[in-house]
Design a protein around this motif. Structure first.
Motif, PDB file in Angstrom:
ATOM      1  N   ALA A 105       0.930  -1.286   0.244  1.00  0.00           N
ATOM      2  CA  ALA A 105      -0.080  -0.069   0.086  1.00  0.00           C
ATOM      3  C   ALA A 105       0.683   1.074  -0.090  1.00  0.00           C
ATOM      4  O   ALA A 105       0.490   2.281  -0.694  1.00  0.00           O
ATOM      5  CB  ALA A 105      -1.031  -0.069   1.195  1.00  0.00           C
ATOM      6  N   THR A 106       1.799   1.372   0.571  1.00  0.00           N
ATOM      7  CA  THR A 106       2.539   2.361   0.637  1.00  0.00           C
ATOM      8  C   THR A 106       3.463   2.549  -0.705  1.00  0.00           C
ATOM      9  O   THR A 106       3.508   3.885  -1.125  1.00  0.00           O
ATOM     10  CB  THR A 106       4.141   2.092   1.772  1.00  0.00           C
ATOM     11  OG1 THR A 106       3.247   1.951   3.281  1.00  0.00           O
ATOM     12  CG2 THR A 106       4.941   3.269   1.907  1.00  0.00           C
ATOM     13  N   GLU A 107       3.966   1.422  -1.154  1.00  0.00           N
ATOM     14  CA  GLU A 107       4.647   1.681  -2.402  1.00  0.00           C
ATOM     15  C   GLU A 107       3.619   2.143  -3.387  1.00  0.00           C
ATOM     16  O   GLU A 107       4.035   3.091  -4.456  1.00  0.00           O
ATOM     17  CB  GLU A 107       4.922   0.098  -2.924  1.00  0.00           C
ATOM     18  CG  GLU A 107       5.537   0.387  -4.149  1.00  0.00           C
ATOM     19  CD  GLU A 107       6.793   0.762  -4.717  1.00  0.00           C
ATOM     20  OE1 GLU A 107       7.439   0.925  -5.566  1.00  0.00           O
ATOM     21  OE2 GLU A 107       7.608   0.986  -3.523  1.00  0.00           O
ATOM     22  N   LEU A 108       2.382   1.951  -3.357  1.00  0.00           N
ATOM     23  CA  LEU A 108       1.317   2.441  -4.443  1.00  0.00           C
ATOM     24  C   LEU A 108       0.531   3.542  -4.002  1.00  0.00           C
ATOM     25  O   LEU A 108      -0.268   3.991  -4.743  1.00  0.00           O
ATOM     26  CB  LEU A 108       0.334   1.183  -4.822  1.00  0.00           C
ATOM     27  CG  LEU A 108       0.974  -0.053  -5.370  1.00  0.00           C
ATOM     28  CD1 LEU A 108      -0.049  -1.191  -5.541  1.00  0.00           C
ATOM     29  CD2 LEU A 108       1.629   0.290  -6.793  1.00  0.00           C
ATOM     30  N   ASP A 109       0.938   3.901  -2.985  1.00  0.00           N
ATOM     31  CA  ASP A 109       0.244   5.347  -2.310  1.00  0.00           C
ATOM     32  C   ASP A 109      -1.131   4.974  -2.063  1.00  0.00           C
ATOM     33  O   ASP A 109      -1.891   5.896  -2.535  1.00  0.00           O
ATOM     34  CB  ASP A 109       0.469   6.352  -3.203  1.00  0.00           C
ATOM     35  CG  ASP A 109       0.290   7.824  -2.582  1.00  0.00           C
ATOM     36  OD1 ASP A 109       0.647   8.018  -1.143  1.00  0.00           O
ATOM     37  OD2 ASP A 109      -0.117   8.873  -3.111  1.00  0.00           O
ATOM     38  N   LEU A 110      -1.521   3.862  -1.397  1.00  0.00           N
ATOM     39  CA  LEU A 110      -2.752   3.714  -1.002  1.00  0.00           C
ATOM     40  C   LEU A 110      -2.770   3.420   0.345  1.00  0.00           C
ATOM     41  O   LEU A 110      -1.787   3.050   0.981  1.00  0.00           O
ATOM     42  CB  LEU A 110      -3.133   2.255  -1.886  1.00  0.00           C
ATOM     43  CG  LEU A 110      -2.959   2.237  -3.349  1.00  0.00           C
ATOM     44  CD1 LEU A 110      -3.398   0.725  -3.971  1.00  0.00           C
ATOM     45  CD2 LEU A 110      -4.018   3.141  -3.853  1.00  0.00           C
ATOM     46  N   GLU A 111      -4.329   3.332   0.976  1.00  0.00           N
ATOM     47  CA  GLU A 111      -4.414   3.162   2.359  1.00  0.00           C
ATOM     48  C   GLU A 111      -5.113   1.666   2.612  1.00  0.00           C
ATOM     49  O   GLU A 111      -5.493   1.065   1.765  1.00  0.00           O
ATOM     50  CB  GLU A 111      -5.683   3.952   2.955  1.00  0.00           C
ATOM     51  CG  GLU A 111      -5.093   5.443   2.752  1.00  0.00           C
ATOM     52  CD  GLU A 111      -6.268   6.421   3.500  1.00  0.00           C
ATOM     53  OE1 GLU A 111      -7.176   5.997   4.074  1.00  0.00           O
ATOM     54  OE2 GLU A 111      -6.445   7.541   3.004  1.00  0.00           O
ATOM     55  N   VAL A 112      -4.622   1.068   3.622  1.00  0.00           N
ATOM     56  CA  VAL A 112      -4.780  -0.344   3.992  1.00  0.00           C
ATOM     57  C   VAL A 112      -6.225  -0.239   4.847  1.00  0.00           C
ATOM     58  O   VAL A 112      -6.375   0.504   5.674  1.00  0.00           O
ATOM     59  CB  VAL A 112      -3.841  -1.051   4.700  1.00  0.00           C
ATOM     60  CG1 VAL A 112      -4.384  -2.447   5.113  1.00  0.00           C
ATOM     61  CG2 VAL A 112      -2.560  -0.968   4.191  1.00  0.00           C
ATOM     62  N   GLU A 113      -7.098  -0.759   4.113  1.00  0.00           N
ATOM     63  CA  GLU A 113      -8.574  -0.704   4.987  1.00  0.00           C
ATOM     64  C   GLU A 113      -8.642  -2.261   5.584  1.00  0.00           C
ATOM     65  O   GLU A 113      -8.255  -3.279   4.976  1.00  0.00           O
ATOM     66  CB  GLU A 113      -9.672  -0.832   3.836  1.00  0.00           C
ATOM     67  CG  GLU A 113      -9.930   0.795   3.277  1.00  0.00           C
ATOM     68  CD  GLU A 113     -10.814   0.767   2.239  1.00  0.00           C
ATOM     69  OE1 GLU A 113     -11.771  -0.097   2.580  1.00  0.00           O
ATOM     70  OE2 GLU A 113     -10.934   1.456   1.610  1.00  0.00           O
TER      71      GLU A 113
END
Length: 153
Positions: free
Chosen positions: A144-152
């Motif tokens: 998620a960090t690599e893709l600039d996303l949030e973990v839900e």
């Protein structure tokens, strides 16, 4: 350029001339439709060849052929002879892209939004890169960090 590509390009050299003539005609000229059809029919073996390359991947040959032919029609409609490339150099990636889109869109067992399919591909690439970098499988948070996303949760 490989020898087979050079021959394929030479084999369809006349198509660019047909498309040049097509583009020179007025939109209302009935000869446009005839020239367009002639260009598509002339290149049907190219679409057939590309469809055969994707055989054995879970789709019927008829479906692949139809999609490849649609890509050929798109290539004929979009080709701009003024750009300087030969028709085959433009048509092959256009046709293959259409076939690949078909696999991406039709290859899932259920209807999944395109954004999710694209995200699935991005995650796969990120997992590969991070696994190489860390020497282990990355966690969901690292992906998620690599893709600039949030973990839900």
């Amino acid at each position: 350029m490989r020898r087979t590509e050079a021959r394929a390009g030479d084999e369809y050299a006349d198509v660019a001339d047909t498309l040049n003539e097509l583009r020179s005609l007025d939109e209302a000229d009935p000869a446009r439709s005839h020239l367009r059809d002639a260009a598509v029919e002339r290149c049907l073996p190219l679409a057939e060849h590309i469809a055969r390359r994707f055989r054995g991947r879970g789709e019927s040959h008829e479906d692949l052929l139809q999609v490849a032919r649609l890509g050929l029609v798109n290539a004929v409609d979009r080709f701009d002879p003024a750009r300087g490339s030969d028709f085959v150099s433009f048509a092959v990636p256009t046709i293959m892209g259409e076939v690949r889109h078909h696999f991406r869109d039709a290859g899932w067992a259920m209807r999944v939004p395109r954004r999710m399919k694209d995200l699935h591909l991005e995650i796969g690439k990120a997992v590969s890169v991070l696994s190489q970098q860390f020497g282990r499988a990355p966690t969901a948070r690292e992906i998620a960090t690599e893709l600039d996303l949030e973990v839900e949760v």
